[in-house]
Design a protein around this motif. Sequence first.
Motif, PDB file in Angstrom:
ATOM      1  N   TYR A  66       2.678  -3.101  -4.889  1.00 34.30           N
ATOM      2  CA  TYR A  66       3.587  -2.909  -6.028  1.00 34.30           C
ATOM      3  C   TYR A  66       3.619  -1.434  -6.422  1.00 34.30           C
ATOM      4  N   SER A  67       2.432  -0.813  -6.457  1.00 34.56           N
ATOM      5  CA  SER A  67       2.366   0.580  -6.892  1.00 34.56           C
ATOM      6  C   SER A  67       2.997   1.512  -5.855  1.00 34.56           C
ATOM      7  N   ARG A  68       3.048   1.020  -4.597  1.00 31.95           N
ATOM      8  CA  ARG A  68       3.604   1.879  -3.539  1.00 31.95           C
ATOM      9  C   ARG A  68       5.135   1.943  -3.580  1.00 31.95           C
TER      10      ARG A  68
ATOM     11  N   ARG B  11      14.681   0.813  -8.373  1.00 34.78           N
ATOM     12  CA  ARG B  11      14.482   2.185  -7.889  1.00 34.78           C
ATOM     13  C   ARG B  11      15.618   2.582  -6.937  1.00 34.78           C
TER      14      ARG B  11
ATOM     15  N   LYS C  93      11.379  -4.136  -8.729  1.00 33.29           N
ATOM     16  CA  LYS C  93      11.061  -2.715  -8.718  1.00 33.29           C
ATOM     17  C   LYS C  93      11.859  -1.995  -7.616  1.00 33.29           C
TER      18      LYS C  93
ATOM     19  N   ARG D 132       7.633   5.232  -3.730  1.00 28.39           N
ATOM     20  CA  ARG D 132       6.900   6.476  -3.477  1.00 28.39           C
ATOM     21  C   ARG D 132       7.821   7.521  -2.880  1.00 28.39           C
TER      22      ARG D 132
ATOM     23  N   ASN E 146       4.196   9.308 -14.781  1.00 31.48           N
ATOM     24  CA  ASN E 146       4.481   8.246 -13.810  1.00 31.48           C
ATOM     25  C   ASN E 146       3.637   8.434 -12.556  1.00 31.48           C
TER      26      ASN E 146
ATOM     27  N   GLU F 212       0.894   5.935 -11.067  1.00 36.31           N
ATOM     28  CA  GLU F 212       0.947   5.390  -9.713  1.00 36.31           C
ATOM     29  C   GLU F 212      -0.342   5.722  -8.959  1.00 36.31           C
ATOM     30  N   GLN F 213      -0.714   6.972  -9.158  1.00 36.40           N
ATOM     31  CA  GLN F 213      -1.937   7.436  -8.517  1.00 36.40           C
ATOM     32  C   GLN F 213      -3.125   6.587  -8.978  1.00 36.40           C
TER      33      GLN F 213
ATOM     34  N   TYR G 103      -2.947   3.073  -7.564  1.00 42.28           N
ATOM     35  CA  TYR G 103      -3.283   3.104  -6.140  1.00 42.28           C
ATOM     36  C   TYR G 103      -4.779   3.291  -5.941  1.00 42.28           C
TER      37      TYR G 103
END
Length: 692
Positions: free
Chosen positions: A529-531, A664, A660, A534, A465, A469-470, A473
């Motif tokens: 979205y990817s953030r 989360r 999301k 975090r 995951n 995400e990395q 980003y």
Amino acid sequence: MVSSGTLWGRIRPTTSRAVLILGGVIIAALLAMSGYEIWRQRQATLEAATQNLSALSLALTQQTERAFHSVELVMDSTAQSVQQAGGPDKMRPLDLHRELKARVDGIPQMIGVAVVDREGFMIAGALRYPSPKTQFKDRDIFVRHRADPSLGVVIGAPHASPVDGRPIIPVSRRLSGPDGSFQGIVLAAVDPEYFQQFYRRVLPSEDGAFALFRTDGILLARSPQSDNTVIGQSFAHLRIFQPDTGPQGLAQGPSPMDGAYRLLAYQRLSSYPLVINVSLRRDVLLAPWLNNAGRLGLAAVLAVLLVSLATAVLTRQSRHEEAHAIALEESERRLRFAQFALDHAADMVFWVDSGGRILYTNHAATMRLEYPPDALVGQPIATVDPRFTDRAWRRLLPWLKRRRRAQFRSVHRTRRGVPYPAEVSVNYVEFEGADFVCAFARDISQRKAAEAALAEKTAKLEASNAELEQFAYVASHDLREPLRMVNSFVTMLARRYGDSLNDEAKEFIGFAQDGAVRMDRLILDLLEYSRVGRLDRPLVPLPLARGVEAAMRSLHVAIAESGAQVEVVPELPVVMANEEELTRLFLNLIGNALKYHHPDRAPQVRVGAQMVDGKVMCWVTDNGIGIAPQYYDRVFRIFQRLHGRDRYEGTGIGLAICKKIVERHGGRIWIESTPDQGSTFFFTLQAGPALA
Ligand code: ADP
């Protein structure tokens, strides 16, 4: 009451019930016996009394018969001497008086005797000389004797004496000549008082009563005398004077003389038309019996009380014993059940004494440790758990005594020395002054293996995951750089050579710029979205209102332009959230509510929340264009839009970000909507602790 059914449904015959029944039977027998005895005594008393009465009436009858017989003899001898003299008129009255007086003397029942001639004149009487010239010619008795020579002795109805006024019983007979011709009558006056006195002497008690009647019911004498019974009165209506009544008998009922209930014996005289009654008051007669019955009843009641008491005591005792026996049996049965459960439990069970010796192991324990049944009994607990040497056990025991119970993980060893991990719970038990430990152990080798596998999987998943995400980003971040280059060079191209380009080329450049801008937006959205989620954005207790207010501040221009009305429910709860993401969530939802408003009306937005099943359920409601049910899922997907860019601005990432964020935060998001009327976006969040 001891219940005869127990937990296990058994019904037993009870001694207490038997005692109760026996007691009941004894009491019933006692009552029946004393009742019968009382009744029997009463019957015997009444029987004896009636026998006495009968005997008495017979004796009195004979006596009365004799008394009247004497009177008849006096009258007969008087008649004889008158006949011998040749008739009443042939005798000198003085001689006759003397003779009559001599005859009456010594016969107490006779007051007097007199001779009446055929003309009805009294010639002489025994009482006085000269006798009063009383005329009898028209008297009924005189007429009857004259008319009927066979009349014999007639006992008349009592009346007052013409001489002194006291009551007398007149007795008469005819005087006949040698040829049978009527010559007059002999009259005798019999004294009722004589009978009364005589009877009073022989009567058994004050309450006894005696009466002499003519057979036609006329009362001649009575003892005791009473005011409402007058000599000469007729009692012809009484049953004993009815023609069908026998010469003697017994009767009972209320007395017509004094109203008292009496037992009565009556007897008819054989030679005279007379009846004698002797009676006794029943209550007086029964008084001794009643006394006796009272004593007997009292004794019976006492006996019943005693038996009841004894029954109660015995019943109580046997109930107590039964309850005890039942409880014992039940506890034994429970023990057997518990023993069975213990023997066959899936967990291993050990009982260990204060010295660390094993006292008991169940089937599961010997099986897992690979010993034959009971082979571990008497062994030190260190055989199973090498940690518990004698010293360690001596330290453990006082500690456990204070804590009562404890749980730990350990490593057990089978008979062959193979170790395996075990989860153990130990309980301190004091029993009859001695210390014991009851231990439950469970082989957790499988669980540990599963835990290890899970931990490994989780770690891998987290790593992948993070990597993803990395990647997202980095990709989006690094993509912007060449895009910016494309955009700036195209812009430069347009600026520098714009004048020499024809319209078509200018249009193409415009498209390229537009595409670059859009792509930048898409990349930015993707970046955002990817953030979400975090690790540097932890969840903290946060008033929901804070997120709502921040979103509204960002949207104040849009709100003002659209003329929207936004209503927020007061007193919103505290939730567990990250402030930035919570604000983003409301920004997207309220923003959409404004953006997708209905062309015919100004937007109306309502924001609220309430507790449902321990979670906070929030909603954002609008009166916009609505969403058809088939798109409820699709709108949450990334870059999915229901409208073209020409109608509504946007990239289709907003709701995907919302989903999301909510997920989360440990919640769920969903839509309820009616196309053309409006939509409500619901989502849940974890409730936070109330902030002071
Ligand atoms: P965007 O708004 O950028 O298109 P979203 O992910 O926010 O992207 O929304 C996806 C789609 O869901 C939108 O294109 C719109 O068709 C629909 N939608 C979202 N919110 C509403 C709303 N409040 N009322 C009607 N339709 C909506």
